[in-house]
Structure formats: structure tokens, C-alpha cells
Design an enzyme around this catalytic site. Sequence first.
Site, PDB file in Angstrom:
ATOM      1  N   GLU A  43      -4.035   1.568  -3.148  1.00  0.00           N
ATOM      2  CA  GLU A  43      -4.302   0.508  -2.171  1.00  0.00           C
ATOM      3  C   GLU A  43      -3.099   0.213  -1.287  1.00  0.00           C
ATOM      4  OE1 GLU A  43      -5.817  -4.165  -2.207  1.00  0.00           O
ATOM      5  OE2 GLU A  43      -4.850  -3.321  -3.982  1.00  0.00           O
ATOM      6  N   GLU A  66     -12.043 -10.477  -2.021  1.00  0.00           N
ATOM      7  CA  GLU A  66     -10.682 -10.784  -2.462  1.00  0.00           C
ATOM      8  C   GLU A  66     -10.008 -11.671  -1.416  1.00  0.00           C
ATOM      9  OE1 GLU A  66      -7.233  -8.358  -4.827  1.00  0.00           O
ATOM     10  OE2 GLU A  66      -7.592  -7.778  -2.747  1.00  0.00           O
TER      11      GLU A  66
END
Length: 264
Positions: free
Chosen positions: A139, A237
Site C-alpha cells: 500500500e 478507511e
Amino acid sequence: MLTDLPLLERPAAAAAAGFDAVEFWWPFDSAVPDDLTVDTFLRAINDAGVLLTGLNFYAGNMPAGERGVISSPSRTKEFRASLDTAVGIARLTGCRGFNALYGLRQEDVPQAEQDAAAVENLMVAADAVGHLGGTVLVEPLSGVPGYPLRTAADCFDVISRVREGGMANVALLADLYHLAVNGDDVAALLAGHAAEFGHVQIADAPGRGAPGTGGLPLARWILEARSGGYTGRIGLEYQSPSAEAFDWLQLPASDWPQLKESSV
């Protein structure tokens, strides 16, 4: 998400909001938690009736600012010791997505040595979860000085090195918020690579708030990811008090055509 609630209450809160799946940062204070601590976490997932679909590998002391340990040669033993816990959780829950945060740059260690350690640790992690059908996710992050993976290209470079080493089960975690804030061309990324994504997460910008609180075209991007071949879940998120975290779900479904299938 839901960080104003005790960790073990969050699965039930997600279920109460209508979600059937959750994902977690590493939910323990250490790399190798005791069995009782792990069992308590698993019980909270089971009691809530949700699936655990994503789990961060051990990433160091996140509250203190650490963002991963895989690129730190001195933390390799610690990271690899944590894999038994991650694999055990995967066996019991069916979790198949594992986010491996890279780690901050260390001034006293050559960058090439850090990058080599990261690739080796990613290969070991991919091997550990591979027989379960698991995928290791890489990520990009924003707002974290010293974190070297900021763009999709940065991540693809690491992913390529791991795959060249013989491990195919590693993929990009396309966090659309981080990518947008860091200046990536998100539309071009979706058009060219959506089918390769291992997972997608969203938050709005500026502010990293809930969908609709900023200016990112999240609904359009999700449709483009789907049309580009991404078939997985969309992870939420963003930062919001739990009492209002899902107010955007009251909007007409036509305003957010794919977000109803998301997971927290």
C-alpha cells in the site's frame, strides 16, 4: 474507522450498521500475542456475525508512528515470528487479504539493504499465506514523512521484485485517498490496472472523511474500478466519530451505486 470505540466492540458496530465484513490493522500490542488475546479477538468477530476479510500484518507500534517493519533488517525476526499468528487467524476466519506496511526509512541503514529486506520479508509472508489462498497487499501512504511508497508506481516496483523472486500472490492495495492526496492519476490507474488490484480502500479528501465530505469522485472511481475488472470488496478507511460514521448511507442508493457492497 470507529476508533472511538473499544477495538473489540467495532465488529458489532459494523454489523449494526449493515455490513457483513470487516478488516483490521494488526489488533494486538505485540508481534506474538498470547492465545487468550487472540481468542478474544476471534470471539468478537464471530459474535458479531461478520467476516474478517482483511488484516494488516504486524506493523510495529502504530500509535507511536511506526508504519511497518518489513524493510527494517533488525526487525525481520520479529516480523516473521508474527506470521504464525496471522496464518492461524486466517485458518479460523477465512481471511485472505494481508496488508504489509513497508516501514519508514532508516537513516543509519543503506536504502538498498532496507529494500532487500522488504522484498525478502514479503516473499516469506506470501509463502506463509499462499497455501491458504491469501494475497499480500502493498500500500502507498500519504501524510507519513519517511514512508517510501507514495504512488502506485512505487508499489508496483516492489511487487514486481517479489514476483520475480517467485511469489505471485502479492498485489496493490489501491487506497484511493492516499493515491489522490499524493498526486497519482487515479483515473488512469483505474483504467490501466483495476483488474490487478488486490484490494481497494476509500476516504474522501481533503480531510480523510466519509464519502461526500470532500471533493473526490469516489462513486465514479468505484464504477470505473468495477468496469476495469476489479471484483473485490471496497474497504472504508476514513476518519469519523462512530455516531455519524455511516450517515452517508442514508443518501439515495443512486448517489453511491457501489458503496452499499463495501466493508468496514
